[in-house]
Motif scaffolding. Structure first.
Motif, PDB file in Angstrom:
ATOM      1  N   ASP A  17     -40.929 -11.507 -55.526  1.00  0.00           N
ATOM      2  CA  ASP A  17     -41.967 -12.426 -55.925  1.00  0.00           C
ATOM      3  C   ASP A  17     -41.264 -13.692 -55.639  1.00  0.00           C
ATOM      4  O   ASP A  17     -42.143 -14.675 -55.096  1.00  0.00           O
ATOM      5  CB  ASP A  17     -42.352 -12.231 -57.512  1.00  0.00           C
ATOM      6  CG  ASP A  17     -43.135 -11.039 -57.757  1.00  0.00           C
ATOM      7  OD1 ASP A  17     -43.896 -10.493 -56.817  1.00  0.00           O
ATOM      8  OD2 ASP A  17     -43.163 -10.605 -58.874  1.00  0.00           O
ATOM      9  N   GLU A  18     -40.026 -14.029 -56.103  1.00  0.00           N
ATOM     10  CA  GLU A  18     -39.567 -15.469 -55.955  1.00  0.00           C
ATOM     11  C   GLU A  18     -39.336 -15.364 -54.230  1.00  0.00           C
ATOM     12  O   GLU A  18     -39.730 -16.591 -53.902  1.00  0.00           O
ATOM     13  CB  GLU A  18     -38.199 -15.696 -56.415  1.00  0.00           C
ATOM     14  CG  GLU A  18     -38.447 -15.988 -57.952  1.00  0.00           C
ATOM     15  CD  GLU A  18     -36.939 -16.535 -58.559  1.00  0.00           C
ATOM     16  OE1 GLU A  18     -37.090 -17.641 -58.937  1.00  0.00           O
ATOM     17  OE2 GLU A  18     -36.225 -15.684 -58.384  1.00  0.00           O
ATOM     18  N   GLN A  21     -42.730 -16.482 -52.686  1.00  0.00           N
ATOM     19  CA  GLN A  21     -43.108 -17.764 -52.938  1.00  0.00           C
ATOM     20  C   GLN A  21     -42.506 -18.852 -52.108  1.00  0.00           C
ATOM     21  O   GLN A  21     -43.065 -19.765 -51.821  1.00  0.00           O
ATOM     22  CB  GLN A  21     -42.920 -18.045 -54.581  1.00  0.00           C
ATOM     23  CG  GLN A  21     -44.050 -17.331 -55.600  1.00  0.00           C
ATOM     24  CD  GLN A  21     -45.536 -17.318 -55.002  1.00  0.00           C
ATOM     25  OE1 GLN A  21     -46.149 -18.601 -54.722  1.00  0.00           O
ATOM     26  NE2 GLN A  21     -46.212 -16.374 -54.590  1.00  0.00           N
ATOM     27  N   GLN A  25     -44.142 -21.669 -49.788  1.00  0.00           N
ATOM     28  CA  GLN A  25     -43.953 -23.000 -50.180  1.00  0.00           C
ATOM     29  C   GLN A  25     -43.276 -23.736 -49.006  1.00  0.00           C
ATOM     30  O   GLN A  25     -43.181 -24.996 -48.973  1.00  0.00           O
ATOM     31  CB  GLN A  25     -43.173 -23.179 -51.408  1.00  0.00           C
ATOM     32  CG  GLN A  25     -43.807 -22.620 -52.555  1.00  0.00           C
ATOM     33  CD  GLN A  25     -42.930 -22.516 -53.827  1.00  0.00           C
ATOM     34  OE1 GLN A  25     -41.774 -22.402 -53.873  1.00  0.00           O
ATOM     35  NE2 GLN A  25     -43.648 -22.164 -54.989  1.00  0.00           N
TER      36      GLN A  25
END
Length: 139
Positions: A17-18, A21, A25
């Protein structure tokens, strides 16, 4: 503006998930399989050197590499959150990657928007790079 205190560390157990992201980003998601969770999981699982940059615990940058720690380090992903770009974080991630494998030369394929960045920070352009995307392309 107060000085940014960024924490750099090796995190070979970064969560999918990180990772997803930070790809989004940073705009690197345009060239990565972010809709394919299993591929992202494998990308993390098989990388053996992941350096992160965190600001107040939040992931703001990542350098994901495959290395033999002796001859070469392939820096596959260098992603910095757009809000934190132009602050030296990408260069610092590369420095920490190099420090983790000091004998190995760092090799990477630049994203189209980043081709002018790498020479500015001291990396050498090398024209003899090839890649094979599909097995049927080999003849």
């Amino acid at each position: 503006m107060p000085e940014l205190v960024i924490e750099y560390q090796i995190e070979n157990d970064l969560s999918v998930d990180e990772f997803k992201q930070i790809l989004i980003q940073s705009t690197l998601a345009e060239r990565r399989p972010i809709t394919e969770e299993d591929r992202l999981k494998d990308m993390l699982k098989h990388a053996n050197l992941i350096v992160t940059a965190r600001y107040n615990g939040k992931l703001i940058g990542v350098s994901r590499s495959l290395t033999d720690f002796s001859f070469c380090t392939y820096l596959s992903d260098l992603a910095v959150n757009l809000e934190f770009q132009h602050k030296g974080i990408g260069k610092a991630l590369i420095q920490h990657t190099k420090l983790a494998a000091p004998l190995a030369k760092i090799i990477l394929l630049a994203a189209p928007d980043a081709v002018n960045y790498y020479p500015k920070i001291g990396m050498t352009h090398f024209e003899f790079c090839y890649f094979l995307k599909e097995i049927n392309d080999l003849h």
